[in-house]
Design an enzyme around this catalytic site. Sequence first.
Site, short mmCIF file in Angstrom:
data_model
loop_
_atom_site.label_atom_id
_atom_site.label_comp_id
_atom_site.label_asym_id
_atom_site.label_seq_id
_atom_site.Cartn_x
_atom_site.Cartn_y
_atom_site.Cartn_z
N LYS A 13 0.83 -1.22 0.00
CA LYS A 13 0.00 0.00 0.00
C LYS A 13 0.86 1.27 0.00
CE LYS A 13 -2.21 -0.79 3.87
NZ LYS A 13 -1.54 -2.03 4.31
N ARG A 88 -8.45 1.60 10.26
CA ARG A 88 -8.02 0.22 10.53
C ARG A 88 -9.01 -0.50 11.43
NH1 ARG A 88 -2.20 0.98 9.59
NH2 ARG A 88 -1.09 -0.97 9.70
N ARG A 122 11.83 -6.49 4.08
CA ARG A 122 11.78 -5.02 3.91
C ARG A 122 12.92 -4.33 4.66
NH1 ARG A 122 6.21 -1.96 4.64
NH2 ARG A 122 6.22 -2.79 6.75
N ARG A 155 12.41 -2.51 10.43
CA ARG A 155 11.45 -1.97 11.40
C ARG A 155 11.21 -3.00 12.50
NH1 ARG A 155 6.47 0.23 7.73
NH2 ARG A 155 5.33 -0.72 9.45
N ARG A 166 0.68 -8.64 13.74
CA ARG A 166 0.04 -7.67 12.85
C ARG A 166 -0.97 -8.35 11.93
NH1 ARG A 166 4.94 -5.01 10.08
NH2 ARG A 166 3.52 -3.53 9.11
P1 AMP Z 1 1.79 0.88 8.92
O1 AMP Z 1 3.00 1.66 8.53
O2 AMP Z 1 0.54 1.34 8.25
O3 AMP Z 1 2.01 -0.62 8.80
O4 AMP Z 1 1.55 1.17 10.48
C1 AMP Z 1 2.52 0.82 11.44
C2 AMP Z 1 1.88 0.74 12.82
O5 AMP Z 1 1.34 2.03 13.17
C3 AMP Z 1 0.70 -0.22 12.94
O6 AMP Z 1 1.09 -1.57 13.15
C4 AMP Z 1 -0.01 0.36 14.15
O7 AMP Z 1 0.66 0.05 15.35
C5 AMP Z 1 0.13 1.87 13.92
N1 AMP Z 1 -0.98 2.40 13.12
C6 AMP Z 1 -0.93 2.92 11.87
N2 AMP Z 1 -2.12 3.31 11.45
C7 AMP Z 1 -2.99 3.03 12.45
C8 AMP Z 1 -4.38 3.17 12.62
N3 AMP Z 1 -5.17 3.68 11.65
N4 AMP Z 1 -4.93 2.78 13.81
C9 AMP Z 1 -4.17 2.28 14.79
N5 AMP Z 1 -2.84 2.08 14.70
C10 AMP Z 1 -2.24 2.45 13.53
#
Ligand code: AMP
Length: 210
Positions: A13, A88, A122, A155, A166
């Site tokens: 994404k 989410r 990654r 990460r 996740r």
């Molecule tokens: P991402 O980069 O989108 O994979 O997000 C990394 C982490 O940020 C996720 O695993 C969550 O811990 C947190 N996070 C990102 N977006 C959200 C969201 N909309 N709601 C809650 N936690 C989020």
Amino acid sequence: MNFIFLGPPGAGKGTLAAAVSVTYGIPHISTGEIFRAAIKAQTPLGCKVKAIIDSGALVGDDITIELIKERLSQPDTKDGFILDGFPRTIAQAEALEKIAHIDSAVNFDIDDTAVVERLSGRRVCRKCSHNFHVVFMPPEKENICSLCGGELYVRDDDKPEAIKHRLEVYRSQTAPLIDFYRAKNLLKDIDAKPATEAVLETFKAAFPVQ
Ligand code: AMP
């Protein structure tokens, strides 16, 4: 156009949103990226969310909704935006309905095996946040960003235990959004397994640049 990008972690994404942002001239808004920037800058928000994010759990709805509300109030979103990683949860999606109009929720579809393969390989640049992959998109020099020369790192939430967590969180809390948007006739499914360029072409065919 106001887009939501849905799909499991590792569906690509972020990479697609970055490309779509350039092609369509609309901002790419990633809640994960906003949180990581806050952690890096050691802001109060960053300190609050670091342990949650490192474990692969979700940050609370209230904090995340406030963050997106503030971001969507900025003038660069008036001609469109891409929400990557938000909403989410159903609660976030319901809150979003009161904040902004959504034209399409694009579901980037991919199986768990491919997700694990993508996430565990990654590598992210500490300086400019650009993403690489040890097999599919390797940097020119090992562990060095080909764009800015920054150091590449894994990460914490791309480590095996966090990936597993996740995916579980995605299945239980985020996947229900697919039906939520399907019921509103806003859902567009796109196969995310092919290479980024091919997925991008499919996207452009589905949503021609105006
Ligand atoms: P991402 O980069 O989108 O994979 O997000 C990394 C982490 O940020 C996720 O695993 C969550 O811990 C947190 N996070 C990102 N977006 C959200 C969201 N909309 N709601 C809650 N936690 C989020």
